[in-house]
Scaffold this active site. Structure first.
Site, PDB file in Angstrom:
ATOM      1  N   TYR A 184      96.269  -7.161  44.101  1.00  0.00           N
ATOM      2  CA  TYR A 184      96.682  -8.176  43.443  1.00  0.00           C
ATOM      3  C   TYR A 184      96.601  -7.923  41.929  1.00  0.00           C
ATOM      4  CZ  TYR A 184      94.979 -11.494  47.835  1.00  0.00           C
ATOM      5  OH  TYR A 184      94.947 -11.915  48.270  1.00  0.00           O
TER       6      TYR A 184
ATOM      7  N   HIS B  26      98.940 -14.896  44.033  1.00  0.00           N
ATOM      8  CA  HIS B  26      98.924 -14.217  45.129  1.00  0.00           C
ATOM      9  C   HIS B  26      99.178 -12.392  45.013  1.00  0.00           C
ATOM     10  CE1 HIS B  26      99.838 -17.259  47.937  1.00  0.00           C
ATOM     11  NE2 HIS B  26      99.961 -18.229  46.744  1.00  0.00           N
TER      12      HIS B  26
ATOM     13  N   LYS C 270     106.586 -10.159  48.718  1.00  0.00           N
ATOM     14  CA  LYS C 270     105.485  -9.394  47.902  1.00  0.00           C
ATOM     15  C   LYS C 270     106.225  -8.364  47.709  1.00  0.00           C
ATOM     16  CE  LYS C 270     101.750 -11.164  49.799  1.00  0.00           C
ATOM     17  NZ  LYS C 270     101.591 -12.260  48.972  1.00  0.00           N
TER      18      LYS C 270
END
Length: 169
Positions: free
Chosen positions: A107, A115, A146
């Site tokens: 993070y 997120h 991601k």
């Protein structure tokens, strides 16, 4: 490892998002009113940085003793710890990535605030990686929005990173 003192739990979580409060899935620092569970890697990092003391059987243990404990519990501990330390020292919040099928989730600000933009898998320089494994990792990372990063420790203090981006052609 467990931090039983509630005030200490609150301080550790508030100052770096260390640990997981027992029974609180998406905690806010001011809501911490329970003990905190620390991952062994977090514990070693905090011990080395003189933020906590660790006791086993009511005896204070050293960083060296903690490393031995960690090596018994983690495959390739030295490499994973080097990657963890690399990100923490740069100000990132790094948590276990088990729920994403990788070593770490990273993070920029902290869980509950943002997120995790990065998923990290630690590899040895000598590890082979198949194209299928790369595609699987990429598909997973893309599905959860991601970036997938391969972390490859180099020597005792350096880590090389290979970030994989996916896009539609």
């Amino acid at each position: 490892m467990i931090v039983w003192n509630i005030e200490d739990s609150r301080k550790l979580f508030s100052n770096g998002y260390y640990g997981k409060p027992i029974g609180i899935s998406k905690p806010k620092p001011e809501e911490i009113n329970v003990p905190l569970i620390l991952d062994l890697i977090e514990g070693l990092y905090l011990l080395e940085n003189k933020k906590i003391s660790i006791f086993k059987d009511k005896k204070k243990i050293s960083s060296e003793e903690m490393v031995v404990i960690c090596k018994n519990e983690y495959h390739d501990f030295d490499k994973k710890y080097l990657v963890y330390k690399n990100f923490r020292d740069k100000g990132y919040i790094i948590n276990p990535g088990l729920k994403f099928g990788c070593d770490f989730a990273v993070y920029e600000k902290g869980p509950g605030i943002d997120h995790a933009p990065f998923l990290i898998q630690v590899y040895n320089r000598s590890d082979s990686i198949t194209s299928t494994a790369i595609v699987l990792a990429g598909r997973l990372a893309t599905t959860v929005r991601k970036q997938f990063i391969l972390a490859i420790p180099k020597g005792q203090n350096k880590v090389d990173f290979l970030a994989l981006d996916w896009w539609k052609a």
